[in-house]
Design an enzyme around this catalytic site. Structure first.
Site, short mmCIF file in Angstrom:
data_model
loop_
_atom_site.label_atom_id
_atom_site.label_comp_id
_atom_site.label_asym_id
_atom_site.label_seq_id
_atom_site.Cartn_x
_atom_site.Cartn_y
_atom_site.Cartn_z
N LYS A 105 1.82 -2.90 8.79
CA LYS A 105 3.05 -2.12 8.63
C LYS A 105 4.22 -2.92 9.17
O LYS A 105 4.22 -3.36 10.32
CB LYS A 105 2.94 -0.79 9.38
CG LYS A 105 4.19 0.08 9.25
CD LYS A 105 3.97 1.42 9.92
CE LYS A 105 5.20 2.31 9.76
NZ LYS A 105 5.00 3.63 10.38
N VAL A 123 3.90 -0.61 4.24
CA VAL A 123 2.55 -1.01 4.63
C VAL A 123 1.97 -1.90 3.53
O VAL A 123 2.04 -1.57 2.35
CB VAL A 123 1.65 0.22 4.85
CG1 VAL A 123 0.26 -0.22 5.30
CG2 VAL A 123 2.26 1.14 5.91
N ASP A 155 3.51 14.72 12.36
CA ASP A 155 3.69 14.55 10.91
C ASP A 155 2.35 14.52 10.21
O ASP A 155 2.09 13.68 9.36
CB ASP A 155 4.47 13.27 10.61
CG ASP A 155 4.97 13.23 9.16
OD1 ASP A 155 5.14 14.31 8.58
OD2 ASP A 155 5.17 12.13 8.63
N GLY A 168 9.41 2.00 7.19
CA GLY A 168 8.64 0.78 7.06
C GLY A 168 7.81 0.77 5.79
O GLY A 168 7.72 1.76 5.07
N LEU A 221 0.82 -1.21 0.00
CA LEU A 221 0.00 0.00 0.00
C LEU A 221 0.85 1.26 0.00
O LEU A 221 0.36 2.34 -0.33
CB LEU A 221 -0.92 0.01 1.23
CG LEU A 221 -1.96 -1.10 1.31
CD1 LEU A 221 -2.72 -1.03 2.62
CD2 LEU A 221 -2.93 -1.04 0.14
N GLY A 222 2.09 1.15 0.40
CA GLY A 222 2.96 2.32 0.46
C GLY A 222 4.22 2.01 1.22
O GLY A 222 4.29 1.05 1.99
N GLY A 267 7.62 3.94 3.31
CA GLY A 267 8.21 5.14 3.88
C GLY A 267 9.65 4.89 4.27
O GLY A 267 10.24 3.85 3.95
N GLY A 268 10.22 5.87 4.99
CA GLY A 268 11.62 5.77 5.36
C GLY A 268 11.90 4.68 6.37
O GLY A 268 13.02 4.16 6.45
#
Length: 748
Positions: A45, A31, A139, A29, A23-24, A26-27
């Site tokens: 995640k 998901v 954030d 982890g 699903l996506g 990031g820096g």
């Protein structure tokens, strides 16, 4: 080119959840969409394997789980299960079937009217609930607001902190540039007010489709957040006033989440309707106050350092100027009133009443004045006295000593240049009282977009003999080399990253070049190299986006601080790690050709561009893996189906011919009885053989190819695979064509 299902085909099961697709990422982890055997879906995640061995990151991940559980589930994605102690820590949260606010605005355009008000009220309610649980998100951004069918949900508490921790000790600067409050960028202690600022920036994006503090580079966006005003063009009425209040540089001036929610629901915000935007938290109407001109340019001050003035009618003054000046002492207590300079200068206007004077730094007479080296010699006022300027509780009689004091108390100096009235006082003292003709008048007569740059310019012009500093940090070439020797904060988002970004600006380096020192002109040369390197790195992105289909929707940016680290330490220019991913390694090798073929400063710009494109490269590698694996799978299945369908079709044709031949059986039998001839026997034998063959073929077809329903299904599957193959062939072809074009681009 996007993966149509965004699927990661690696079969994995985590905590009972089968990971279906990514699903996506990031820096810290990634998901995935996970599904249990009972059909329950969750957003799972996983902490990156590279971070799983870091105890600090494990503690942070555990804190994320604990903090998310403290918040009421109606406004955030509820936690279903988690195991922070696993070999690769994971957390499963409620799967929100909807787009992010970022994706929604990009796809469907900005929100307007009642839809915008509904989004504002719902998200502010979520924020109030988060703060009620004693948590600061830190954030909040459009990508962290999911638009569920029943309302928005706030997600990703990966960098959240409990209020009791952040309000006292936390000084880490983490977040997303464009949605970070000034105090967050400056590493000051944080309160719930940072989320209110971020919420307002998110609402500006939702209403306009652009950031509240736009800029062509990361450094310019940071500078505008610290010292500039928000871009609220197109927004007006009560909603715009609320956003202005929430985007105030001073965290103490922003409403808290509960007050914000009350103001939002008190009446219509858009498309007509009027109400008083300054209702207090208890609902009492207050007089509407027009923000002062500096309300949009002031840098937030640690609230523990500023005491509100006791006299509400007093003129605004620099909050860091704790000492007040005796209003009867204008040009010096030792000078008779008759000989004092006339009240034409703003610096000599009676200041507010307050505590007695602090000890002075210099007498008020010209005879005892000793200018510092490289300072401007002031012209005495009438009567032989020098009009003083009061800064941080002390008197100054020349720009040189004032500049030295500002260098030591940078925060107080920023307050002076951020406040138009205070800046006018300083300008009047320099130009009118001292009659200085060497100082750049633009410092006092133009709007200040970046107070930090203005302070640096004032110090450099007044005291070029002083070692260059910026925001209290050594900004000499030696100091810059020491600071930028370790670029890891720029890659991990550590607190030092924002300080490095503020220093990595050509305009600042040109200002610092006015200081004399052992490396004359070095700052100017570094500024020119930085400017050029950032341009060539950005040009590479533009060329890739223009020529390669897979890069057209990317948003990679060149980090000027990373460029400066490479310029100051060329030995740091090394390829980024590929993480053992062959697809990532191939892209890195292709892009790195530009770095190898170039010399400084261009190689530094290209290297920073490659590092900045890592998220894009990883996404492209995942897409390529999906398309090629899917193509291989469908191609293999298609070949097997084609062979099987061809076999069953042959058998069906044979059975059909046998069925026709069976007709010879009764005909031959009749002829045989009629004349007993050989032809009748031949037909009878042929028909009998066809009957046996038909039975054998049907049995074989049923055994080898299944019943009639299965054979029909196989034909349908072959038809579907034939339809998929052209799309997959095209997708794989585009990916491979992108790689070939990228090779030509980087080799040219």
């Amino acid at each position: 080119m996007d993966d149509p299902q965004n699927q990661d085909t690696r079969e994995r099961v985590v905590g009972g959840y089968r990971l279906l697709r990514s699903l996506g990422r990031g820096g810290f982890g990634e998901v995935f969409l996970g599904e249990r055997e009972d059909g329950t879906r969750a957003a799972v995640k996983l902490l990156h394997a590279s971070w799983a061995g870091d105890e600090g990151m494990r503690r942070r991940f555990t804190a994320e789980v604990e903090q998310a559980r403290r918040v009421s589930g109606f406004c955030v994605a509820a936690i279903l299960d988690a195991d922070p102690e696993a070999e690769q820590p994971w957390i499963a949260t409620e799967f929100i079937d909807g787009p992010t606010l970022q994706a929604s605005v990009e796809a469907d355009g900005p929100r307007t009217g009642v839809e915008l008000q509904r989004l504002a009220v719902s998200s502010a309610t979520a924020l109030a609930a988060i703060h009620a649980a004693g948590v600061v998100h830190r954030d909040l951004k459009p990508d962290n607001i999911m638009l569920a069918p029943d309302g928005p949900r706030v997600i990703d508490f990966g960098i959240a902190r409990a209020v009791e921790a952040t309000s006292v000790t936390a000084s880490g600067v983490v977040g997303t540039i464009g949605y970070m409050a000034p105090e967050q960028l400056e590493g000051a202690r944080l309160t719930e007010a940072v989320d209110v600022f971020s919420w307002a920036a998110v609402m500006v994006f939702a209403a306009t489709g652009r950031e509240a503090f736009p800029g062509p580079t990361q450094a310019s966006r940071i500078a505008r957040i610290l010292s500039g005003g928000p871009d609220l063009e197109g927004l007006e009425g009560p909603f715009a006033e609320i956003l202005r209040d929430c985007l105030d540089k001073d965290p103490e001036a922003r409403p808290d989440a509960a007050t914000l929610m009350g103001r939002l629901i008190a009446g219509p915000l858009v498309d007509g309707g009027h109400r008083n935007p300054t209702r207090g938290p208890e609902g009492n109407d207050a007089t509407t106050v027009t923000p002062s001109p500096d309300a949009f340019t002031r840098v937030g001050v640690d609230p523990t350092r500023v005491a509100p003035p006791s006299n509400a009618d007093a003129a605004p003054v620099d909050p860091t100027r704790a000492a007040r000046v005796d209003p009867t002492r204008v040009a010096g207590a030792d000078v008779p009133a008759a000989h004092a300079a006339p009240p034409r200068s703003l610096s000599q206007a009676p200041p507010p009443s307050g505590p007695p004077l602090l000890p002075e730094r210099a007498p008020d007479t010209a005879e005892s004045y000793r200018p510092a080296p490289h300072s401007h010699t002031p012209v005495p006022a009438r009567g032989g006295a020098l009009p003083p300027y009061h800064f941080a509780g002390s008197r100054f009689h020349d720009p040189g000593s004032l500049a030295e004091a500002m260098r030591e108390d940078w925060g107080a100096a920023v307050q002076i240049f951020n406040n138009p009235a205070e800046r006018a006082v300083l300008g009047a003292w320099i130009m009118d009282d001292l009659r200085d003709t060497t100082m750049d008048r633009a410092l006092f007569r133009r709007d200040v977009r970046d107070a930090n740059l203005a302070v640096a310019s004032f110090i450099a012009q007044s005291r070029p003999d002083l070692p260059p500093t910026f925001r209290g940090r050594d900004a000499s070439m030696e100091g810059l080399r020491a600071l930028f020797a370790d670029p890891r904060p720029l890659l991990t988002g550590a607190p030092l990253a924002n300080e490095m970004a503020l220093l990595a600006r050509p305009e600042l380096l040109r200002i610092l070049d006015a200081h004399t020192g052992p490396e004359a002109g070095a700052h100017r040369r570094l500024a020119e190299d930085l400017d050029r390197a950032e341009r060539v790195g950005t040009a590479l992105y533009e060329e890739l986006s223009r020529e390669l289909e897979g890069w057209r929707s990317t948003h990679s940016t060149v980090n000027p601080a990373l460029v400066m680290a490479f310029l100051l330490h060329p030995e740091l220019i090394v390829q980024p790690a590929d993480g053992g991913d062959g697809g990532v390694a191939e892209w890195i090798d292709i892009l790195w050709r530009r770095v190898i073929a170039a010399d400084l400063p261009d190689s530094a710009g290209y290297a920073a561009a490659v590092h900045g494109a890592m998220s894009t490269v990883q996404a492209l590698a995942r897409q390529r893996r999906y398309w090629e694996e899917r193509h291989s799978q469908v191609s293999g299945t298609h070949e097997a189906l084609e062979e099987k369908v061809l076999f069953q079709q042959r058998m069906q044709r044979a059975a059909r011919w046998c069925k026709y031949a069976i007709v010879a059986l009764p005909i031959g039998f009749v002829l045989k009885l009629a004349d007993g001839g050989g032809f009748g026997e031949f037909l009878f034998g042929l028909g009998l053989l066809a009957l046996v063959a038909s039975l054998s073929i049907n049995v074989t077809n049923a055994v080898m190819c299944g019943n009639a329903a299965r054979r029909a299904q196989r034909v349908m599957e072959l038809h579907n695979s034939r339809q998929q193959l052209p799309q997959l062939d095209s997708g794989v072809g585009r990916i491979r064509a992108d790689l070939e074009r990228a090779r030509r681009i980087t080799s040219g």
